[in-house]
Scaffold this active site. Structure first.
Site, PDB file in Angstrom:
ATOM      1  N   LYS A 216       0.831  -1.219   0.000  1.00 14.17           N
ATOM      2  CA  LYS A 216       0.000   0.000   0.000  1.00 14.17           C
ATOM      3  C   LYS A 216       0.856   1.256   0.000  1.00 14.17           C
ATOM      4  O   LYS A 216       2.038   1.236   0.321  1.00 14.17           O
ATOM      5  CB  LYS A 216      -1.003  -0.059   1.159  1.00 14.17           C
ATOM      6  CG  LYS A 216      -2.127  -1.049   0.800  1.00 14.17           C
ATOM      7  CD  LYS A 216      -3.278  -1.086   1.748  1.00 14.17           C
ATOM      8  CE  LYS A 216      -4.355  -2.024   1.167  1.00 14.17           C
ATOM      9  NZ  LYS A 216      -5.375  -2.408   2.133  1.00 14.17           N
ATOM     10  N   ARG A 256      -3.254 -10.364   4.381  1.00 17.15           N
ATOM     11  CA  ARG A 256      -3.647 -10.399   2.966  1.00 17.15           C
ATOM     12  C   ARG A 256      -2.500  -9.795   2.163  1.00 17.15           C
ATOM     13  O   ARG A 256      -2.206  -8.605   2.311  1.00 17.15           O
ATOM     14  CB  ARG A 256      -4.938  -9.591   2.788  1.00 17.15           C
ATOM     15  CG  ARG A 256      -5.466  -9.526   1.377  1.00 17.15           C
ATOM     16  CD  ARG A 256      -6.724  -8.669   1.327  1.00 17.15           C
ATOM     17  NE  ARG A 256      -7.263  -8.595  -0.017  1.00 17.15           N
ATOM     18  CZ  ARG A 256      -6.832  -7.764  -0.957  1.00 17.15           C
ATOM     19  NH1 ARG A 256      -5.840  -6.930  -0.691  1.00 17.15           N
ATOM     20  NH2 ARG A 256      -7.371  -7.759  -2.153  1.00 17.15           N
TER      21      ARG A 256
END
Ligand code: PMM
Length: 297
Positions: A216, A256
């Site tokens: 991210k 994840r």
């Protein structure tokens, strides 16, 4: 899949975005055969779940219609399930989730935590499958404007508890619920780091916690070069592994990630080292029933 929710070892969920425009892997697995091949590879690399998504949730992304989303994910889910891969469907639409479950998916990963589609709770309840409720405040297009908190950890905790209450009221079983702080969703980099540092306050809700930091933008910002430019998505793997490991060590149920092998290797080292978790997963998984029994929520 109840066993998966109560898994003693950390669960690795591999990301399979069947989209042309996701921030990290957009376009790479838009072709069905490429997607299936990658899904099988993720499983072989150590993913207990392969998370198939057909709609990009990157900040600013426009929505696609349900038909397009379903057409992207269903053939991939069918093939992967047929090959024995445990699939979660990454969607916030009840119709897509229902079709995905019929095609062989075994978990619903809902980035809206049930907020985007009021029919999702019924679908999950009727299927009796695990439901990942992620913290979310609005669709991608406007979510940057929603990143305002008095105290991000306390606010996320309160809002996740509301999602849980609503799910339970709709008849979803407590032992099917997994929570997720939703890193990067209506969160600044500072918010993401605060959530990471204070994960035990979210674990205290008594539900297994999934942690999705992989590649991210806040990791890219952390690793910016001298010119101030963010590290490209494909070069954030070491940071992803480090932050995933921190989450698991703090008691997260699962992570994840895009590169399953790197994280699975790191978790193997962590397990071999005998490092304890702050909270045992088994305790986290069994806490909801206890907490409810005591009228704590
Ligand atoms: N992040 C993305 C998509 N789905 N699901 C959960 N449960 N948690 C997340 O953090 C999450 C998610 C966006 O990342 P991607 O574009 O790499 O899939």
């Amino acid at each position: 899949m109840t066993d998966l929710v109560r898994a003693p070892a950390p669960v690795v969920m591999g990301v399979l975005n069947v989209t042309p425009d996701s921030f990290s892997d957009g376009g790479r697995y838009a072709d069905v055969d490429a997607a299936i091949g990658h899904g099988v590879r993720l499983r072989d690399d150590g993913a207990q779940l392969v998370d198939v998504g057909g709609e990009s949730t990157r900040p600013g992304a426009d929505r696609i219609d349900a038909e397009t989303e379903a057409a992207r994910v269903l053939p991939v889910i069918r093939e992967l399930a047929g090959a024995g891969v445990a699939v979660s469907i990454d969607t916030s639409r009840a119709r897509v989730a229902e079709a995905a479950l019929a095609a062989g998916a075994v978990v619903v990963n809902d980035v809206s935590g049930g907020l985007a589609d009021s029919d999702m709770a019924r679908v999950v309840r009727d299927a009796g499958c695990p439901w990942v409720l992620m913290h979310w405040r609005g669709h991608s297009r406007g979510m940057r404007d929603l990143a305002t908190y008095a105290d991000v950890v306390a606010d996320v905790r309160t809002e996740l508890a509301q999602r849980v209450d609503e799910a339970l009221r709709a008849g979803v079983a407590a032992e099917k619920i997994v929570l997720d702080p939703g890193l990067g969703f209506a969160k600044t980099a500072t918010h993401n780091w605060q959530l990471t540092a204070r994960l035990p306050e979210l674990l205290d809700l008594g539900y297994p916690l999934l942690f999705g930091a992989s590649r991210k933008s806040y990791l890219g910002a952390l690793l910016a070069g001298p010119d101030g430019r963010a590290r490209p998505t494909g070069e954030r793997e070491a940071a992803t592994v480090a932050t995933s490991l921190l989450a698991v060590a703090a008691g997260a149920w699962g992570v994840r990630v895009h590169d399953v092998r790197a994280t699975a290797d790191a978790l193997a080292v962590w397990r071999a080292s005998g490092s304890p978790r702050l909270l045992a997963t088994a305790d986290v998984g069994s806490a909801p029933a206890r907490a409810h029994g005591q009228g704590e929520r």
